[in-house]
Design an enzyme around this catalytic site. Sequence first.
Site, PDB file in Angstrom:
ATOM      1  CG  HIS A   1      -2.123  -0.997   0.773  1.00  0.00           C
ATOM      2  ND1 HIS A   1      -2.125  -2.300   1.197  1.00  0.00           N
ATOM      3  CD2 HIS A   1      -3.159  -0.862  -0.071  1.00  0.00           C
ATOM      4  CE1 HIS A   1      -3.153  -2.915   0.646  1.00  0.00           C
ATOM      5  NE2 HIS A   1      -3.800  -2.073  -0.119  1.00  0.00           N
TER       6      HIS A   1
ATOM      7  NE  ARG B   1      -6.442   0.404  -3.669  1.00  0.00           N
ATOM      8  CZ  ARG B   1      -5.732   0.471  -4.815  1.00  0.00           C
ATOM      9  NH1 ARG B   1      -5.444   1.639  -5.341  1.00  0.00           N
ATOM     10  NH2 ARG B   1      -5.309  -0.630  -5.396  1.00  0.00           N
TER      11      ARG B   1
ATOM     12  CG  ASN C   1      -3.052  -5.063  -7.000  1.00  0.00           C
ATOM     13  OD1 ASN C   1      -2.549  -5.155  -8.106  1.00  0.00           O
ATOM     14  ND2 ASN C   1      -3.424  -3.909  -6.474  1.00  0.00           N
TER      15      ASN C   1
ATOM     16  NE  ARG D   1      -1.748  -6.406  -2.362  1.00  0.00           N
ATOM     17  CZ  ARG D   1      -2.846  -5.718  -2.651  1.00  0.00           C
ATOM     18  NH1 ARG D   1      -4.034  -6.304  -2.648  1.00  0.00           N
ATOM     19  NH2 ARG D   1      -2.783  -4.449  -2.939  1.00  0.00           N
TER      20      ARG D   1
ATOM     21  CB  CYS E   1      -9.557  -1.580 -10.501  1.00  0.00           C
ATOM     22  SG  CYS E   1     -10.146  -2.722  -9.252  1.00  0.00           S
TER      23      CYS E   1
END
Length: 755
Positions: free
Chosen positions: A367, A474, A632, A643, A680
């Site tokens: 992130h 988000r 992702n 990830r 996305c």
Amino acid sequence: MRSSLGGPRVLLRRLREVMAEPVSAQARLDKIVTVIAANMVAEVCSFYVMRADNTLELFATEGLKREAVHMTTMKADEGLVGLIARQAEPLNLQDAQHHPAFSYRPETGEEIYQSFLGVPVLRSGNTLGVLVVQNRAHRLYSDEEVEALQTTAMILAEIIAAGELKSLARPGTDIALTRSLALDGQPLSDGVGLGYAILHEPRVVVSNLIADDSAAEQRRIDEAIADLRASIDRLVDRGDIVHGGEHREVLETYRMFANDPGWTRRLREAVQTGLTAEAAVERVQSDNRARMLRQTDPYLRERLHDLDELANRLLHRLLGRDMVDGRVQLPDNAILIARSMGPAALLDYDRSKLRGLVLEEGGPTSHIAIVARALGIPAVGTVENITGLVEAGDAIIVDGGAAQVQVRPQPDVEAAYKEKARLRARRQEQYRKLRDVPSITKDGVKIALHLNAGLLIDLPHIQETGADGIGLFRTELQFMVSARMPSASEQINLYRTVFDGAQGKPITFRTLDIGGDKILPYMRTGEEENPALGWRAIRIGLDRPGLLRAQLRAMLKAAAGQSLRIMFPMVATVDEFDRAKAMVKREVTHLERYGYTLPTSLKLGVMVEVPSLLFEIDEIAHRADFLSVGSNDLMQFLFAADRENPMMASRFDPLSPSCLRALRLIAEAGAKANIPVTLCGELGGKPIEAMTLIGLGYRALSMSPASIGPIKAMLVDLDAGAIKTHLDMLLAEADGAASLRPALMAFAQNHGVPV
Ligand code: PEP
Ligand code: MG
């Protein structure tokens, strides 16, 4: 056995006198080795400095032939001195000549010395040199002597760090501390940034090394340790702020280390040798860092990292400083250097001054990477020991795309990167010119290009890039950067501002995707073994309907009189989506009853990011108004590859047949059910991947703002029909190929598609 003359404290006092004398750098070094030799009753004391070319050069000696100074050099993998540099540990030998690593240097005349004690000269865990004493007779140096020599080495490390020895290096050579480094990492955010290092958590620079009053220093270190322990206890007990999960685990580890008798003993011993309390912490910390850098077991490395942070806290305590960071006096052209960092911490910095970000941790879909991309800051992750290799103020170049970091670059390297940055700016200018060009392929297929967003700073990008809308908002980012749960009215205000910013372009809001690595500091969740597979996203929404209901209501109110698109993250079963839809329906009914203006249209979608949905894809496609692939997470769960783990970052290729077939399945299900399918995840923002997605049937992609230009430039030169035919053929003939990337690259090249 001989004993030292006066012990380490006298030695340090003598060294302090030498340091204060107004003599040349070489004269000072010569005096220092003489003082050490006399104090330790050694016939030889020699000081080797690590050069930029990984060679150790004799800089001063007492006892060996003087002519050898600056003449004798050895590679870092040569001889006993090289061994010490490599292992970053002391070597204490009674019979040095018979050690397998001994290498004979006739010019020094050292063949007559039998016993040998050498210690590394360390700073932040990096070896800057080696300090050696030798005696003719066979003897084993005592632990006290080893300790004293290590303490002295620390003084030498400071002399090197202060830059005093630069002028002594032979012409054409440089000492290691100031050498240029080219470091590789993982690409986090594209772009080239040139600037100067700012440490996110600055190391404390200890300038006062030698104690005036050792008893007083002993009291200071004891008090600081007691104080540190008490403060950690308080933090652990303060359940309201720190609870469950990683925070608690880290603090529990800190508590364990802070109470570790071995650590305390080493600190106290270092003070006993005559160092100030803070210098003692630095000594122990440096040894620890050196061990950490050579440790290959990830668990042990992590623990040594914890210990490093604990020592940092202790230093701040001794110097009466809070754990401050560079935010206050951020210079222009700042390159932020950190071990790890959360998205909220990055947002605290003044964006206008940040030119780059370098992390020791962090993979491309973490992130922090997503936020760096949203801010347009070039960033590289997984750069080993960057916080140890860089001093505040060092010149740094970050090349996000190439995942390279240049530390203290040579002028020609700097010039090359300046040119690269200029070229990039020119290319950006060309992308800007594409802003109003329709995103239509050569054969006339419209590909909608949307933005990924989550904060107000993202909104101007819609106009700047000419994007078709926001394909993924988000919503959790607002929750993550807030110190407490945002109220209903704060949520409504944010969503209204997003509508205003989008100026009629469509926005797809995603409901809260918290849990996993997205932790809200104020929300209590239980400890989980595997948070990514745990209680997160829609699972929390359905189990705690109050939270989701409040968010849905805020979205519906903010969208009064406009079109609203909502999608749900981490849906794993059809039933979950049915329940979420029922919740939305209830809220609509509720608002209707109370006379609120409703959205003019309401579309509800599902994020496809849990592989179970692939096997119920038709059922979900018939219920949803649209699907959006979260590549992702879908990748992470398809390949069982975390990830956030940099070691997994390039292990599996999304352009592998398995992944492409999964993506094709979703696109086909959408077409069959006659609903739009978009993607996305980060995949949609990379040209070769986006080209492939168009070939699989995707007609809408959502990406970070910087990707819109390159993707549009790619697709206006693409024939969507041709890539589809080619890709179908490649997939039919794949037969176990690990990746179709080379074949797809060849297609792009042959058809003049810029990827
Ligand atoms: C994804 O998983 O691909 C996605 C877009 O969502 P996030 O990165 O926020 O999990
Ligand atoms: Mg996701």
